[in-house]
Scaffold this active site. Structure first.
Site, PDB file in Angstrom:
ATOM      1  N   SER A 127       0.833  -1.209   0.000  1.00 10.11           N
ATOM      2  CA  SER A 127       0.000   0.000   0.000  1.00 10.11           C
ATOM      3  C   SER A 127       0.861   1.250   0.000  1.00 10.11           C
ATOM      4  O   SER A 127       1.969   1.254   0.569  1.00 10.11           O
ATOM      5  CB  SER A 127      -0.861  -0.024   1.267  1.00 10.11           C
ATOM      6  OG  SER A 127      -1.432   1.232   1.505  1.00 10.11           O
ATOM      7  N   TYR A 152      -2.320  -1.397  10.823  1.00  7.86           N
ATOM      8  CA  TYR A 152      -2.572  -2.019   9.509  1.00  7.86           C
ATOM      9  C   TYR A 152      -1.443  -1.627   8.543  1.00  7.86           C
ATOM     10  O   TYR A 152      -0.826  -2.472   7.897  1.00  7.86           O
ATOM     11  CB  TYR A 152      -3.942  -1.571   8.939  1.00  7.86           C
ATOM     12  CG  TYR A 152      -3.954  -1.578   7.434  1.00  7.86           C
ATOM     13  CD1 TYR A 152      -4.062  -2.777   6.734  1.00  7.86           C
ATOM     14  CD2 TYR A 152      -3.787  -0.395   6.694  1.00  7.86           C
ATOM     15  CE1 TYR A 152      -4.007  -2.795   5.346  1.00  7.86           C
ATOM     16  CE2 TYR A 152      -3.730  -0.407   5.315  1.00  7.86           C
ATOM     17  CZ  TYR A 152      -3.842  -1.610   4.649  1.00  7.86           C
ATOM     18  OH  TYR A 152      -3.767  -1.633   3.277  1.00  7.86           O
ATOM     19  N   LYS A 156       2.054  -3.717   6.534  1.00  8.77           N
ATOM     20  CA  LYS A 156       2.520  -3.693   5.130  1.00  8.77           C
ATOM     21  C   LYS A 156       4.011  -3.346   5.081  1.00  8.77           C
ATOM     22  O   LYS A 156       4.771  -3.924   4.313  1.00  8.77           O
ATOM     23  CB  LYS A 156       1.712  -2.668   4.312  1.00  8.77           C
ATOM     24  CG  LYS A 156       0.231  -3.000   4.195  1.00  8.77           C
ATOM     25  CD  LYS A 156       0.001  -4.256   3.378  1.00  8.77           C
ATOM     26  CE  LYS A 156      -1.449  -4.667   3.316  1.00  8.77           C
ATOM     27  NZ  LYS A 156      -1.649  -6.005   2.732  1.00  8.77           N
TER      28      LYS A 156
HETATM   29  C1  UD1 Z   1      -6.896   4.402   3.640  1.00 12.13           C
HETATM   30  C2  UD1 Z   1      -5.844   4.077   4.648  1.00 12.13           C
HETATM   31  C3  UD1 Z   1      -4.701   3.411   3.960  1.00 12.13           C
HETATM   32  C4  UD1 Z   1      -5.186   2.166   3.247  1.00 12.13           C
HETATM   33  C5  UD1 Z   1      -6.314   2.518   2.285  1.00 12.13           C
HETATM   34  C6  UD1 Z   1      -6.921   1.231   1.785  1.00 12.13           C
HETATM   35  C7  UD1 Z   1      -6.066   5.793   6.418  1.00 12.13           C
HETATM   36  C8  UD1 Z   1      -5.425   6.957   7.091  1.00 12.13           C
HETATM   37  N1  UD1 Z   1      -5.412   5.295   5.355  1.00 12.13           N
HETATM   38  O1  UD1 Z   1      -6.365   5.337   2.694  1.00 12.13           O
HETATM   39  O2  UD1 Z   1      -3.740   3.039   4.924  1.00 12.13           O
HETATM   40  O3  UD1 Z   1      -4.147   1.555   2.539  1.00 12.13           O
HETATM   41  O4  UD1 Z   1      -7.324   3.241   2.964  1.00 12.13           O
HETATM   42  O5  UD1 Z   1      -7.928   1.501   0.894  1.00 12.13           O
HETATM   43  O6  UD1 Z   1      -7.125   5.372   6.810  1.00 12.13           O
HETATM   44  N2  UD1 Z   1     -12.868  10.468   3.632  1.00 12.13           N
HETATM   45  C9  UD1 Z   1     -13.902  11.255   4.055  1.00 12.13           C
HETATM   46  N3  UD1 Z   1     -14.992  10.660   4.624  1.00 12.13           N
HETATM   47  C10 UD1 Z   1     -15.082   9.304   4.788  1.00 12.13           C
HETATM   48  C11 UD1 Z   1     -14.017   8.496   4.340  1.00 12.13           C
HETATM   49  C12 UD1 Z   1     -12.918   9.113   3.777  1.00 12.13           C
HETATM   50  O7  UD1 Z   1     -13.853  12.482   3.936  1.00 12.13           O
HETATM   51  O8  UD1 Z   1     -16.098   8.821   5.317  1.00 12.13           O
HETATM   52  C13 UD1 Z   1     -11.697  11.094   2.981  1.00 12.13           C
HETATM   53  C14 UD1 Z   1     -10.414  10.889   3.758  1.00 12.13           C
HETATM   54  O9  UD1 Z   1     -10.199  11.937   4.644  1.00 12.13           O
HETATM   55  C15 UD1 Z   1      -9.380  10.858   2.624  1.00 12.13           C
HETATM   56  C16 UD1 Z   1     -10.141  10.364   1.401  1.00 12.13           C
HETATM   57  O10 UD1 Z   1     -11.512  10.487   1.723  1.00 12.13           O
HETATM   58  O11 UD1 Z   1      -8.974  12.169   2.359  1.00 12.13           O
HETATM   59  C17 UD1 Z   1      -9.834   8.916   1.096  1.00 12.13           C
HETATM   60  O12 UD1 Z   1     -10.028   8.146   2.271  1.00 12.13           O
HETATM   61  P1  UD1 Z   1      -9.966   6.568   2.266  1.00 12.13           P
HETATM   62  O13 UD1 Z   1     -10.844   6.024   1.218  1.00 12.13           O
HETATM   63  O14 UD1 Z   1     -10.223   6.101   3.684  1.00 12.13           O
HETATM   64  O15 UD1 Z   1      -8.477   6.226   1.848  1.00 12.13           O
HETATM   65  P2  UD1 Z   1      -7.088   6.717   2.493  1.00 12.13           P
HETATM   66  O16 UD1 Z   1      -7.285   7.354   3.795  1.00 12.13           O
HETATM   67  O17 UD1 Z   1      -6.353   7.462   1.453  1.00 12.13           O
END
Ligand code: UD1
Length: 343
Positions: A127, A152, A156
């Site tokens: 990842s 998690y 990795k």
């Molecule tokens: C997350 C994990 C990462 C993992 C990946 C797997 C974290 C900090 N990182 O990545 O380790 O490998 O998922 O898919 O959790 N967001 C919202 N509202 C939500 C959900 C997400 O605003 O309900 C935003 C988050 O702030 C982020 C973006 O959407 O900016 C993407 O989030 P997400 O899909 O959870 O992925 P990552 O955080 O990039």
């Protein structure tokens, strides 16, 4: 005879899409999965899509004896793609030992069984989380890795370190670690896709569940980041494009094209989209309004992550073709199919 590949976690989200691509490239696939976060129905769906039913073995890879037995039955395998792992960031913060045990015991047992059976090719599901908060963008494979924020993510990073040591110690063993950015989307058949357990952590399933009425509203975690609209930027990649990269990585190993015993490749599109970009594109694609609210930042989120994809292009001959609209529309089709099924 077809080349046989074991896919651990082959009933899961990225695993199942990869199994399809392997079958379509004429590989024989054996799936090892404990079904802890997936369903056996995936096997019949893969059969429906490809016309081929992969062999399935239900096995808990944390269990060394069970793992060894499963491998014993498939000694003639040429390589392993190891997806099987827990992946919920929030849960890993609450239950770190469970994450270290599950993700690392299974890795060690798989490597040991490969060693016993002389199966010398290995692809690891890593990842972009191993880059922590990057100092430079786009992220190349030369960016230094940092301790990830979550247990998690740390599994990795530790797994990559284990692979580094193991490949160095062994003459014949070769591995490729594929560092995924943000996989979303679903197979065009609408038969397989992501099946989040409980409340999704990730943005895309949260959006589709909100639009489907399963969740009340999407919380956008912060709009005060140093980005164009204040929301974090990520490199979203279609799961089918991601799956195709695994097939090319397998071929690279089988053809012994590797330059070093352990290689790393970023898998992303190279394009960054903000959370609001994703929401707006979702609204455009589905011609609907999404219920969302801006709230506080989430711990551990970094402002911007997007890949340099040059190395994967040069060495694997791979690049992502599918645009954000297609990623989102396929995620939405999948969500609707899921809802119809559960009615
Ligand atoms: C997350 C994990 C990462 C993992 C990946 C797997 C974290 C900090 N990182 O990545 O380790 O490998 O998922 O898919 O959790 N967001 C919202 N509202 C939500 C959900 C997400 O605003 O309900 C935003 C988050 O702030 C982020 C973006 O959407 O900016 C993407 O989030 P997400 O899909 O959870 O992925 P990552 O955080 O990039």
């Amino acid at each position: 005879m077809k080349n046989k590949i074991i896919v651990t976690g082959g009933c899961g989200y990225i695993g199942s899409h990869t199994v399809i691509e392997l079958i379509e490239n004429d590989f024989e696939v054996v799936i090892f999965d404990d079904l802890s976060n997936s369903t056996e129905k995936t096997i019949s769906r893969i059969h429906k899509i490809t016309g081929v039913k992969p062999t399935f073995i239900k096995v808990d890879l944390k269990n060394q004896e069970a793992t060894s037995k499963a491998f014993e039955a498939h000694k003639d395998t040429l390589g392993v793609i190891h997806f099987a792992a827990h992946k919920a960031v929030g849960e890993s913060v609450e239950k770190p030992l469970m994450y270290y045990k599950n993700n690392l015991y299974s890795l060690l047992n798989v490597l040991e069984s490969q060693n016993e059976n002389n199966i010398n090719n290995f692809i690891f599901s890593s990842s972009a989380t191993v880059y922590g908060t990057p100092n430079t963008l786009p992220i190349t494979e030369k960016n230094e890795t940092q301790r990830p924020f979550s247990p998690y993510g740390n599994t990795k990073k530790i797994a990559e370190e284990i692979l580094d040591d193991f490949t160095k110690s062994s003459q014949d063993f070769s591995a490729i670690s594929l560092r995924y950015f943000n996989p979303i989307g679903a197979h065009e058949s609408g038969e397989i896709g992501e099946l989040p357990n409980g409340i999704p952590n990730n943005l895309m399933p949260y959006i589709t569940q909100t639009a489907a009425g399963v969740r009340d509203k999407l919380m956008v975690y912060g709009n005060d980041y140093p980005t164009k609209d204040g929301t974090p930027i990520r490199d979203y990649i279609h799961v089918v494009d991601l799956a195709k990269a695994h097939v090319l990585a397998v071929k690279r190993l089988l053809k012994k094209e590797q330059e070093t015993a352990l290689e790393y490749f970023n898998l992303g599109t190279g394009l960054g989209y903000s959370v609001l970009d994703v929401i707006k594109t979702f609204e455009k694609v589905t011609e609907s309004k999404l219920n969302y609210e801006i709230t506080d930042r989430r711990d551990g989120d970094v402002p911007q992550l997007y890949a340099s994809t040059d190395l994967a292009k040069e060495k694997l001959g791979w690049s992502a073709d599918r645009a954000l609209e297609e990623m989102i529309s396929s995620s939405w089709t999948w969500e609707q199919n899921l809802r119809n099924e559960t009615k």
